[in-house]
Structure formats: C-alpha cells, structure tokens
Design an enzyme around this catalytic site. Structure first.
Site, PDB file in Angstrom:
ATOM      1  N   GLU A 131      34.939  21.096  40.474  1.00  0.00           N
ATOM      2  CA  GLU A 131      34.813  21.592  39.102  1.00  0.00           C
ATOM      3  C   GLU A 131      36.155  22.109  38.594  1.00  0.00           C
ATOM      4  O   GLU A 131      36.913  22.719  39.347  1.00  0.00           O
ATOM      5  CB  GLU A 131      33.775  22.728  39.115  1.00  0.00           C
ATOM      6  N   ASP A 133      37.487  24.422  35.380  1.00  0.00           N
ATOM      7  CA  ASP A 133      36.879  25.311  34.380  1.00  0.00           C
ATOM      8  C   ASP A 133      37.804  25.906  33.354  1.00  0.00           C
ATOM      9  O   ASP A 133      38.892  26.361  33.697  1.00  0.00           O
ATOM     10  CB  ASP A 133      36.350  26.581  35.081  1.00  0.00           C
ATOM     11  N   GLU A 135      36.599  29.071  30.824  1.00  0.00           N
ATOM     12  CA  GLU A 135      35.511  29.923  30.322  1.00  0.00           C
ATOM     13  C   GLU A 135      36.139  30.981  29.432  1.00  0.00           C
ATOM     14  O   GLU A 135      37.237  31.455  29.712  1.00  0.00           O
ATOM     15  CB  GLU A 135      34.766  30.605  31.476  1.00  0.00           C
ATOM     16  N   HIS A 148      39.399  32.373  31.079  1.00  0.00           N
ATOM     17  CA  HIS A 148      39.204  32.335  32.525  1.00  0.00           C
ATOM     18  C   HIS A 148      39.329  30.879  32.982  1.00  0.00           C
ATOM     19  O   HIS A 148      38.761  29.986  32.365  1.00  0.00           O
ATOM     20  CB  HIS A 148      37.801  32.889  32.790  1.00  0.00           C
ATOM     21  N   ASN A 158      37.107  30.353  44.126  1.00  0.00           N
ATOM     22  CA  ASN A 158      37.992  31.474  44.500  1.00  0.00           C
ATOM     23  C   ASN A 158      39.437  31.240  44.103  1.00  0.00           C
ATOM     24  O   ASN A 158      40.348  31.670  44.790  1.00  0.00           O
ATOM     25  CB  ASN A 158      37.954  31.749  46.010  1.00  0.00           C
ATOM     26  N   GLU A 160      40.625  31.837  40.770  1.00  0.00           N
ATOM     27  CA  GLU A 160      40.593  32.253  39.378  1.00  0.00           C
ATOM     28  C   GLU A 160      41.964  32.681  38.867  1.00  0.00           C
ATOM     29  O   GLU A 160      42.694  33.383  39.555  1.00  0.00           O
ATOM     30  CB  GLU A 160      39.634  33.441  39.191  1.00  0.00           C
ATOM     31  N   ASP A 224      23.409  40.283  31.816  1.00  0.00           N
ATOM     32  CA  ASP A 224      22.488  40.569  32.910  1.00  0.00           C
ATOM     33  C   ASP A 224      23.233  40.507  34.244  1.00  0.00           C
ATOM     34  O   ASP A 224      22.651  40.497  35.296  1.00  0.00           O
ATOM     35  CB  ASP A 224      21.279  39.620  32.899  1.00  0.00           C
ATOM     36  N   TRP A 225      24.513  40.427  34.182  1.00  0.00           N
ATOM     37  CA  TRP A 225      25.330  40.453  35.381  1.00  0.00           C
ATOM     38  C   TRP A 225      26.055  41.773  35.421  1.00  0.00           C
ATOM     39  O   TRP A 225      26.309  42.369  34.399  1.00  0.00           O
ATOM     40  CB  TRP A 225      26.388  39.377  35.364  1.00  0.00           C
ATOM     41  N   GLY A 229      31.182  46.583  36.062  1.00  0.00           N
ATOM     42  CA  GLY A 229      30.280  47.676  36.377  1.00  0.00           C
ATOM     43  C   GLY A 229      29.020  47.656  35.534  1.00  0.00           C
ATOM     44  O   GLY A 229      28.228  48.595  35.547  1.00  0.00           O
ATOM     45  N   ARG A 307      41.750  41.320  47.913  1.00  0.00           N
ATOM     46  CA  ARG A 307      40.607  40.420  47.982  1.00  0.00           C
ATOM     47  C   ARG A 307      40.675  39.490  49.197  1.00  0.00           C
ATOM     48  O   ARG A 307      39.676  39.211  49.835  1.00  0.00           O
ATOM     49  CB  ARG A 307      40.565  39.597  46.701  1.00  0.00           C
TER      50      ARG A 307
END
Ligand code: NAG
Ligand code: NAG
Length: 321
Positions: A131, A133, A135, A148, A158, A160, A224-225, A229, A307
């Site tokens: 893929e 992307d 976004e 993004h 991973n 990004e 909804d994510w 935070g 990370r």
C-alpha cells in the site's frame, strides 16, 4: 548514482507523456464501495461526504484503515454516521496516478480523508498487502491539516512520515500524485516531491513489486479512535463534511495476470516509468523536497528512536534518493 544529469521530473513526465496519460475519469473508472448515499460521482468530479445518522460503520473498512494509522484503536459502541469510499476499477503494477483534491474546510477535526493505492487486503492473520498512502487528518478551524504518508510492503507498514500542510488544502484543489516504479515510489503535491522510497531490495529492504494495486479514496470519522489521547472529537454541528476530488489521471501498466510481474517491469517504450529519467529525482526536485521536509515535516519514523528502541529500520541509514 547522484550524477547531476539525471532528470526525474513529474512535470516533465506530464509534458512528455501526454499521450500515455490516459484520462481516467471518476465516472468511468471508479465505483463506490462504502456509503452509497455519500459518494457522488459526476463526470470527472467526485464528492465524498461524512455525515451523521445516515448509516452504520462497516468494520472491515475501518480495520483496513486502522493499519495505516499511528493511533491506537479503541472501538466504542456502534456509531450511526457514515463516510464514503470509492475504489478505482483498474488493477495495475507501476505507473502514475493523480487526483486533485479539495479537503473539508473549517472545523474538520477528527475527519480523515484518504487517497491511496493498495493491493487486495486478504486477511488480518496473514496480511501481505502492499500500500502507498496519502491521508489527510483534519484539524480545528485555522490550524493546519496533517498530511500523513506511509508505505506497506508484505503487510508491514511502520514507515510513517507526516507533514504540516504548507498551503491551505481546503480553499482550492491541489494535485496529489503517486508515482510507482520498480525503482522508486514518489509522493508529490503540485509537482513538489515530499517523499521518496527507493527500491533497496538488494540490501534486504522489501519493496512492492509483485502485487497489483488499485486506487482508493475515502472520508471517515476518526474520533472513535484514541488519537491524541482521544480528546479530538468530531464536531457534528459542522456536518456534512465534504471532500471534493477532480481530474483523476493515470498512466499505469494494467495487471493482466502474473505475467504482468515481468511485463510491467520490462524496459519498453510503453513502460514509460522504466526510462532512466524516472529513476531518480532531478537536483532541483531534491532541493525543493529538502526545503519542504526541513520546514514542514512533523513526524519521521526514521527519527523515532524511542519507537524502534534504537534499532532503526535499515533504510533510515541509506540515502533516500
Ligand atoms: C465539476 O466541478 C467543477 C469545479 O467545482 C465545476 O465547475 C463543474 O461544473 C463540475 N462538473 C460536473 C459535471 O459536476
Ligand atoms: C492541529 O493543529 C495543531 C496546532 O497547530 C497541531 O499541533 C496538531 O498536530 C494538528 N492536528 C492534526 C491532526 O493535524
């Protein structure tokens, strides 16, 4: 490699390759796959709408997108809102696709608009999809969108990179382009390259070369994510949220079966993206890209040592172009 003569130019490619550039149109080359009532296709115009109470979210679609996100997913109860998604009708290996997009204006916080190319996503357990992307993460009025980008190979992303928009992506249409060849993937906006991902397969870094992709666009609600935070909420008083797309263009090598893996990588005049001038960026493009990256980049996975626990992905040590 970095010889000065090399001229990769999407602008030049447009001029040189006018015949090769098939005028795809949304009308003939795109179908709605989610939120029928919220996809409007008129000729070469596409409108995608996010509104409340008009439908029910579909799990599988959200699951797909979730992989592309940096956020941790926490699903709440069923939400009665609907976004929309369309899918191109062409399956291809390599080429150029572009769309002009005008993003949701004003308060678009937690609204995500996408434009990406992806191979079929078969299952969560054994995901091997590729893929590329774009976004666009909306923001409150007056604050910049986040652009993004990511790339998945064999189901693993991973990678990004995020940018603050350096223009107002809501006041006018801007041209968003994905270029994909066996040598390199290039993301650009209005002919300014913001990112490249080079094929370093010889150094053990996976690169998408065998799975045909299709182009998608969508709009959906991300509140909804647990993004940031979880404090960023969609302000439904501003609905409907509308993203507009124009001028779908492509020049791709159509997938006709596994033979395409060879056919589309062959150095032939039809496979224009194989030509030497498309293998590398021109010096002026590199300068522009470096400017954009130094002023507007807000996240780079290659800088996120925490990370990766210091074990940075290998390409982070290589020249990006
Ligand atoms: C497509 O959008 C453009 C720009 O907004 C508009 O001028 C044109 O009338 C639209 N065409 C169709 C077929 O809806
Ligand atoms: C919204 O704008 C703020 C302030 O400029 C910025 O810190 C934040 O990253 C932006 N959020 C998104 C999702 O783009």
């Amino acid at each position: 490699m970095a010889t000065a003569k090399v001229l990769f130019s999407i602008l030049a490619s447009l001029l040189v390759l006018e015949q090769a550039l098939a005028l795809a149109t949304f009308d003939t080359d795109t179908v709605c796959i989610w939120g029928e009532d919220n996809c409007q296709i008129h000729g070469d115009n596409l409108t995608l709408i996010l509104n409340q109470w008009s439908g029910i979210t579909k799990w599988h679609f959200h699951m797909h997108i979730f992989l592309s996100s940096l956020c941790t997913v926490i699903f709440l109860a069923m939400h009665f809102f609907s976004g929309a998604a369309v899918k191109g009708t062409k399956e291809f290996l390599f080429g150029y696709v572009s769309k002009r997009i005008k993003l949701v204006p004003d308060n678009s916080a937690a609204v995500v608009t996408t434009y990406y190319a992806s191979s079929p996503w078969v299952s969560t357990e054994n995901d091997t999809h590729d893929e590329i992307d774009f976004e666009f993460l909306g923001n409150v009025t007056g604050e910049p969108y986040t652009i993004h980008t990511n790339i998945f190979v064999n189901g693993i992303g991973n990678k990004e990179e995020q940018f603050k928009s350096w223009f107002d992506p809501t006041s006018d249409y801007h041209n968003y382009t994905i270029f994909w060849s066996p040598y390199v993937v290039v993301w650009s906006i209005d002919d300014i390259v913001l990112r490249v991902f080079k094929n370093n397969k010889d150094k053990g870094i996976p690169f998408p070369k065998t799975r045909p992709m299709t182009v998608y666009s969508s709009i959906w609600n991300a509140d909804d994510w647990a993004c940031q935070g979880g404090q960023v909420k969609t302000n439904w008083t501003h609905q409907p949220f509308i993203a507009r797309y124009l001028n779908y263009e492509d020049s791709v090598c159509l997938w006709t079966g596994t033979n395409s893996i060879q056919d589309c990588s062959a150095v032939t005049p039809e496979n224009w993206y194989m030509a030497p001038q498309f293998r590398q960026l021109a010096p002026s493009q590199i300068d522009n890209m470096n400017d954009v990256r130094s002023y507007y980049m807000i996240y780079d996975y290659c800088s996120d040592t925490k990370r990766f626990n210091g074990a940075m992905p290998q390409e982070c040590y290589l020249s990006p172009y």
